[in-house]
Design an enzyme around this catalytic site. Sequence first.
Site, PDB file in Angstrom:
ATOM      1  N   SER A  11      -6.231  10.146   6.025  1.00 54.78           N
ATOM      2  CA  SER A  11      -6.247   9.996   7.480  1.00 54.78           C
ATOM      3  C   SER A  11      -4.860   9.810   8.091  1.00 54.78           C
ATOM      4  O   SER A  11      -4.724   9.869   9.318  1.00 54.78           O
ATOM      5  CB  SER A  11      -7.124   8.793   7.873  1.00 54.78           C
ATOM      6  OG  SER A  11      -6.609   7.600   7.298  1.00 54.78           O
ATOM      7  N   LYS A  22       3.099   4.239   9.607  1.00 58.31           N
ATOM      8  CA  LYS A  22       1.858   4.975   9.387  1.00 58.31           C
ATOM      9  C   LYS A  22       1.553   5.798  10.634  1.00 58.31           C
ATOM     10  O   LYS A  22       1.430   5.244  11.730  1.00 58.31           O
ATOM     11  CB  LYS A  22       0.726   3.979   9.106  1.00 58.31           C
ATOM     12  CG  LYS A  22      -0.421   4.520   8.301  1.00 58.31           C
ATOM     13  CD  LYS A  22      -1.302   3.369   7.818  1.00 58.31           C
ATOM     14  CE  LYS A  22      -2.334   3.852   6.831  1.00 58.31           C
ATOM     15  NZ  LYS A  22      -3.135   2.746   6.268  1.00 58.31           N
ATOM     16  N   LEU A  29       6.611   8.618   2.284  1.00 52.72           N
ATOM     17  CA  LEU A  29       6.192   7.755   1.185  1.00 52.72           C
ATOM     18  C   LEU A  29       4.863   8.187   0.585  1.00 52.72           C
ATOM     19  O   LEU A  29       4.626   8.020  -0.611  1.00 52.72           O
ATOM     20  CB  LEU A  29       6.072   6.302   1.667  1.00 52.72           C
ATOM     21  CG  LEU A  29       7.365   5.591   2.051  1.00 52.72           C
ATOM     22  CD1 LEU A  29       7.059   4.218   2.624  1.00 52.72           C
ATOM     23  CD2 LEU A  29       8.295   5.476   0.852  1.00 52.72           C
ATOM     24  N   GLY A  30       3.983   8.734   1.438  1.00 56.95           N
ATOM     25  CA  GLY A  30       2.676   9.113   0.918  1.00 56.95           C
ATOM     26  C   GLY A  30       1.837   9.836   1.945  1.00 56.95           C
ATOM     27  O   GLY A  30       2.040   9.707   3.163  1.00 56.95           O
ATOM     28  N   ASP A  42     -12.145  -2.692   0.509  1.00 58.68           N
ATOM     29  CA  ASP A  42     -11.373  -1.807  -0.372  1.00 58.68           C
ATOM     30  C   ASP A  42     -10.363  -2.620  -1.182  1.00 58.68           C
ATOM     31  O   ASP A  42      -9.174  -2.290  -1.233  1.00 58.68           O
ATOM     32  CB  ASP A  42     -10.674  -0.729   0.450  1.00 58.68           C
ATOM     33  CG  ASP A  42     -10.305   0.496  -0.385  1.00 58.68           C
ATOM     34  OD1 ASP A  42     -10.800   0.607  -1.526  1.00 58.68           O
ATOM     35  OD2 ASP A  42      -9.528   1.336   0.096  1.00 58.68           O
ATOM     36  N   GLY A  95      -2.131  10.276   2.988  1.00 57.01           N
ATOM     37  CA  GLY A  95      -3.501   9.827   2.823  1.00 57.01           C
ATOM     38  C   GLY A  95      -4.475  10.776   3.502  1.00 57.01           C
ATOM     39  O   GLY A  95      -4.078  11.768   4.110  1.00 57.01           O
TER      40      GLY A  95
END
Length: 287
Positions: free
Chosen positions: A22, A39, A17-18, A132, A20
């Site tokens: 980290s 994640k 999905l993505g 954030d 990042g």
Amino acid sequence: MDYRRLTRQDFKLEMLLGLGRSSQVYLARAPDGTQVALKVPRREVRTDRTLTERFAQEVALSLTLHHPNLVRGLSGRPEGEGAFLALEYFPEGTLEDLLKKGPLSREAALECLTQVAQALLYLHERGVVHQDVKPSNIFVDGARFKLGDFGVAKTRENPKPLERAGSPFYMAPELFLGEPATPASDAYSFGVMAFELLVGKRPFLGESLEELTYAHLHKLPPPTHLPPHLDRIVRNLLAKDPAIRATLKAFLQTVQPPPAPPAQSNKPEKGEKPQRGRGIFRLFRKR
């Protein structure tokens, strides 16, 4: 199903999905068929003690904080080769994705902001500063909006997770000056997002970090053309001085109508004699 007993190997990866800085995020499927966002920390995170502690904190916060407007953590392992975090998955994506399709109506924008404000108040009452707040961290589930991503959150146990955290477009002025994050700095980030949703653009723009820093520190937001009560609360959320900045509670009091007073009963109280008819009915009494 008790998701907390699951390990990373129990989830079947379906697609990336993505990526990042980290972690990598996958669409995965739990043994019961539920789709989740999985994640997984990058290798360099697992070998750096500071980054490892940050991921472990994200796992802990996601699994222990429960609010209808927070992304729900399902399962996770904080450290080691099998470290992971399974979160509820949102096929509709984020608020940022939604805004790319066009602006929200004022009613939808206020509903979204109300829900996010309630989630932030819940965090602040528990000593957590998100750090954030921005549309890409708000996830959409029909008419419900959920705040996610505790990767840089500040807690009582970890008051200095990073020297500086957050997106420069949404950061409070005091953070640019190196001051610590507080609930007031979250309120400012929320105010930037409120301006963006209600006006259709961000209040402060810049082509570089230096330009953005100057704008947040010195410039006033442009005219909003909002009704006076909304214009006032949004501008107060964007106050440069955190000591006089509006709070999230003040925002909710502004946008939420006061509760209706209890209905008055015409039934006489105990011991009270009913009054004789008045007004037009007196015209029909016998003289």
